[in-house]
Scaffold this motif. Structure first.
Motif, mmCIF file in Angstrom:
data_model
loop_
_atom_site.group_PDB
_atom_site.id
_atom_site.type_symbol
_atom_site.label_atom_id
_atom_site.label_comp_id
_atom_site.label_asym_id
_atom_site.label_seq_id
_atom_site.Cartn_x
_atom_site.Cartn_y
_atom_site.Cartn_z
ATOM 1 N N LEU A 208 0.811 -1.318 -0.686
ATOM 2 C CA LEU A 208 0.009 -0.147 0.103
ATOM 3 C C LEU A 208 0.759 1.391 0.264
ATOM 4 C CD1 LEU A 208 -2.480 -0.400 3.144
ATOM 5 C CD2 LEU A 208 -3.387 -0.880 0.103
ATOM 6 N N ASN B 197 -2.127 2.700 -3.575
ATOM 7 C CA ASN B 197 -2.875 3.863 -3.149
ATOM 8 C C ASN B 197 -2.417 5.313 -1.813
ATOM 9 O OD1 ASN B 197 -5.625 4.846 -1.909
ATOM 10 N ND2 ASN B 197 -5.148 4.699 -3.965
ATOM 11 N N ALA B 198 -1.896 3.957 -0.464
ATOM 12 C CA ALA B 198 -0.966 5.209 0.175
ATOM 13 C C ALA B 198 0.110 5.344 0.020
ATOM 14 C CB ALA B 198 -0.990 4.315 1.374
ATOM 15 N N ARG C 21 1.346 12.646 0.858
ATOM 16 C CA ARG C 21 -0.231 12.896 1.297
ATOM 17 C C ARG C 21 -1.120 12.008 1.124
ATOM 18 N NH1 ARG C 21 -4.315 12.969 -2.408
ATOM 19 N NH2 ARG C 21 -3.295 12.342 -4.684
ATOM 20 N N ARG C 22 -1.040 11.289 0.795
ATOM 21 C CA ARG C 22 -2.018 10.373 0.535
ATOM 22 C C ARG C 22 -1.780 9.472 1.577
ATOM 23 N NH1 ARG C 22 -1.040 8.831 -5.564
ATOM 24 N NH2 ARG C 22 -0.247 7.520 -5.226
ATOM 25 N N THR D 273 -4.020 11.285 4.175
ATOM 26 C CA THR D 273 -5.543 11.057 4.225
ATOM 27 C C THR D 273 -5.677 9.643 4.659
ATOM 28 O OG1 THR D 273 -4.671 12.134 2.330
ATOM 29 C CG2 THR D 273 -6.738 11.260 1.692
ATOM 30 N N CYS D 274 -5.121 8.599 3.944
ATOM 31 C CA CYS D 274 -5.705 7.064 4.219
ATOM 32 C C CYS D 274 -5.263 6.562 6.091
ATOM 33 C CB CYS D 274 -4.450 6.106 4.016
ATOM 34 S SG CYS D 274 -4.842 4.783 4.954
ATOM 35 N N ARG E 86 -6.115 9.933 7.993
ATOM 36 C CA ARG E 86 -6.822 10.604 8.402
ATOM 37 C C ARG E 86 -8.393 9.574 7.981
ATOM 38 N NH1 ARG E 86 -9.812 14.073 4.062
ATOM 39 N NH2 ARG E 86 -10.393 11.922 3.031
ATOM 40 N N ASP E 87 -9.249 8.955 7.357
ATOM 41 C CA ASP E 87 -9.513 8.396 6.621
ATOM 42 C C ASP E 87 -10.066 7.866 7.792
ATOM 43 O OD1 ASP E 87 -10.081 9.320 4.409
ATOM 44 O OD2 ASP E 87 -9.985 7.435 3.108
ATOM 45 N N TYR F 68 -11.411 8.823 10.824
ATOM 46 C CA TYR F 68 -13.453 9.084 10.098
ATOM 47 C C TYR F 68 -14.070 7.669 11.288
ATOM 48 C CZ TYR F 68 -12.242 13.719 7.578
ATOM 49 O OH TYR F 68 -12.643 14.914 6.618
ATOM 50 N N TYR G 268 -16.784 8.280 14.354
ATOM 51 C CA TYR G 268 -17.842 7.839 14.042
ATOM 52 C C TYR G 268 -18.328 7.230 14.622
ATOM 53 C CZ TYR G 268 -18.618 12.192 10.999
ATOM 54 O OH TYR G 268 -19.203 13.807 10.645
ATOM 55 N N ARG H 188 -23.573 10.052 7.433
ATOM 56 C CA ARG H 188 -22.255 10.818 7.962
ATOM 57 C C ARG H 188 -21.059 10.287 6.875
ATOM 58 N NH1 ARG H 188 -24.079 14.218 12.028
ATOM 59 N NH2 ARG H 188 -26.080 15.252 11.788
ATOM 60 N N TYR I 260 -14.503 5.846 -3.199
ATOM 61 C CA TYR I 260 -13.205 5.148 -3.307
ATOM 62 C C TYR I 260 -13.148 4.059 -4.986
ATOM 63 C CZ TYR I 260 -12.216 5.254 1.890
ATOM 64 O OH TYR I 260 -11.366 5.429 3.238
ATOM 65 N N LEU J 264 -11.364 7.015 -6.936
ATOM 66 C CA LEU J 264 -9.669 7.176 -6.620
ATOM 67 C C LEU J 264 -9.007 6.097 -6.849
ATOM 68 C CD1 LEU J 264 -10.698 9.782 -3.396
ATOM 69 C CD2 LEU J 264 -9.809 10.565 -6.026
ATOM 70 N N VAL K 262 -8.720 3.999 -4.262
ATOM 71 C CA VAL K 262 -8.232 3.436 -3.296
ATOM 72 C C VAL K 262 -9.623 2.094 -2.780
ATOM 73 C CG1 VAL K 262 -9.087 3.813 -0.399
ATOM 74 C CG2 VAL K 262 -9.126 5.726 -2.126
ATOM 75 N N THR L 12 -9.395 -1.336 2.561
ATOM 76 C CA THR L 12 -9.681 -0.376 4.360
ATOM 77 C C THR L 12 -10.140 -0.910 5.240
ATOM 78 O OG1 THR L 12 -10.324 1.578 2.390
ATOM 79 C CG2 THR L 12 -10.963 1.180 3.824
HETATM 80 C C1 LIG Z 1 -16.629 11.837 7.317
HETATM 81 C C2 LIG Z 1 -16.227 10.708 6.218
HETATM 82 C C3 LIG Z 1 -15.878 11.246 5.340
HETATM 83 C C4 LIG Z 1 -14.606 10.010 4.536
HETATM 84 C C5 LIG Z 1 -14.845 8.833 5.070
HETATM 85 C C6 LIG Z 1 -13.671 10.417 3.534
HETATM 86 C C7 LIG Z 1 -13.270 9.381 3.159
HETATM 87 C C8 LIG Z 1 -12.485 9.822 1.799
HETATM 88 N N1 LIG Z 1 -11.312 9.532 1.410
HETATM 89 C C9 LIG Z 1 -10.456 10.162 0.319
HETATM 90 C C10 LIG Z 1 -9.555 9.799 -0.347
HETATM 91 C C11 LIG Z 1 -8.562 8.952 0.593
HETATM 92 N N2 LIG Z 1 -8.318 7.554 0.912
HETATM 93 C C12 LIG Z 1 -7.288 7.264 0.935
HETATM 94 C C13 LIG Z 1 -7.141 6.043 1.823
HETATM 95 C C14 LIG Z 1 -6.640 5.109 2.019
HETATM 96 N N3 LIG Z 1 -5.555 4.494 0.745
HETATM 97 C C15 LIG Z 1 -5.376 3.196 0.982
HETATM 98 O O1 LIG Z 1 -4.574 2.787 0.654
HETATM 99 C C16 LIG Z 1 -5.533 2.811 2.345
HETATM 100 C C17 LIG Z 1 -5.976 1.594 1.685
HETATM 101 C C18 LIG Z 1 -7.268 3.567 3.030
HETATM 102 C C19 LIG Z 1 -6.517 4.668 4.083
HETATM 103 C C20 LIG Z 1 -6.850 2.736 5.499
HETATM 104 C C21 LIG Z 1 -6.578 7.766 0.025
HETATM 105 C C22 LIG Z 1 -5.036 7.648 0.512
HETATM 106 C C23 LIG Z 1 -6.710 8.695 -0.070
HETATM 107 C C24 LIG Z 1 -7.045 9.542 -1.580
HETATM 108 C C25 LIG Z 1 -6.633 9.484 -2.821
HETATM 109 C C26 LIG Z 1 -6.271 10.211 -3.456
HETATM 110 O O2 LIG Z 1 -6.318 11.289 -3.388
HETATM 111 O O3 LIG Z 1 -5.706 9.651 -4.294
HETATM 112 C C27 LIG Z 1 -12.083 11.041 -0.665
HETATM 113 C C28 LIG Z 1 -10.939 11.696 -1.359
HETATM 114 C C29 LIG Z 1 -11.454 13.472 -0.958
HETATM 115 C C30 LIG Z 1 -9.690 12.850 -0.056
HETATM 116 O O4 LIG Z 1 -8.837 13.249 -0.406
HETATM 117 O O5 LIG Z 1 -10.219 14.094 0.894
HETATM 118 C C31 LIG Z 1 -13.091 10.818 0.745
HETATM 119 C C32 LIG Z 1 -14.287 11.892 0.572
HETATM 120 N N4 LIG Z 1 -14.432 11.665 3.093
HETATM 121 C C33 LIG Z 1 -15.418 11.726 4.337
HETATM 122 O O6 LIG Z 1 -15.812 12.960 4.425
#
Ligand SMILES: CCC1=C(C)/C(=C/C2=NC(=C\c3[nH]c(/C=C4\NC(=O)[C@H](C)[C@H]4CC)c(C)c3CCC(=O)O)/C(CCC(=O)O)=C2C)NC1=O
Length: 169
Positions: A66, A72-73, A77-78, A81-82, A84-85, A88, A92, A108, A117, A120, A122, A127
């Motif tokens: 990953l 993807n992570a 930055r990514r 963001t991971c 941060r997710d 969340y 919640y 929510r 996901y 993008l 993801v 996850t």
């Molecule tokens: C409160 C409700 C809420 C959720 C749940 C949420 C999720 C969310 N995760 C995002 C991106 C993302 N989510 C991930 C997460 C991951 N990548 C991996 O390989 C891992 C398996 C995983 C972490 C466990 C990543 C890396 C991105 C950025 C992807 C990109 O921009 O290319 C995005 C796209 C916008 C952004 O980048 O902020 C959203 C909307 N946003 C919200 O407001």
């Protein structure tokens, strides 16, 4: 956004019924587990950042691809963001745990998330694994703190996992 009590009342009000034995049983079990829910929320809130951080390192340890180029992570930055997710999901899940109802998660968190996901790239499987790892960490911490909550902790995490993956776990 609903909790266990408002969900129940809404259902009975829709058909104009008094609270029957089933309703009373549901209420009883909600209130009987109330103190355990609050204690669990306390354990989570006392170190939410630590739980997320630990879950992240376990996840990337298990699935190092990953955070390697092409993952993807990958990139700071990514990676952030991971995490941060995950934060969340944890926050919640705590709300849902206290509410005794998954409605807040549907409203929510989960609404449109799969589509986001997928667009993008993801990956859903990892996850879901991250969500399950957080559940495991919380269970470990609760039992270390001597708090017995049975399967209560599972509900919000398993609900998110199921809804995200649309498979039974
Ligand atoms: C409160 C409700 C809420 C959720 C749940 C949420 C999720 C969310 N995760 C995002 C991106 C993302 N989510 C991930 C997460 C991951 N990548 C991996 O390989 C891992 C398996 C995983 C972490 C466990 C990543 C890396 C991105 C950025 C992807 C990109 O921009 O290319 C995005 C796209 C916008 C952004 O980048 O902020 C959203 C909307 N946003 C919200 O407001």
């Amino acid at each position: 956004m609903r909790d266990a009590v408002t969900t129940l009342i809404k259902n009975y009000d829709l058909t104009g019924r008094y609270l029957d034995r089933d309703a009373v049983d549901t209420l009883r079990s909600y209130f009987a587990t109330g103190s355990a829910r609050v204690q669990a929320a306390g354990v989570i809130n006392s170190d939410a950042a630590g739980i997320v951080k630990e879950a992240g390192s376990r996840l990337f340890n298990e699935l190092p691809e990953l955070i390697q180029p092409g993952g993807n992570a990958y990139t700071t930055r990514r990676y952030a963001t991971c995490l941060r997710d995950m934060d969340y999901y944890l926050r919640y899940a705590t709300y849902a745990l206290v509410a005794g109802d998954v409605d807040v998660l549907n409203e929510r968190v989960l609404e449109g998330l799969r589509e986001t996901y997928n667009s993008l790239g993801v990956p859903i499987g990892p996850t879901v694994r991250g969500i399950q790892i957080m559940k495991e960490i919380i269970q470990e911490r609760l039992s270390a703190a001597g708090v017995t909550v049975g399967g209560l902790i599972d509900q919000p995490f398993d609900h998110m996992s199921r809804q995200l993956s649309e498979i039974s776990i």
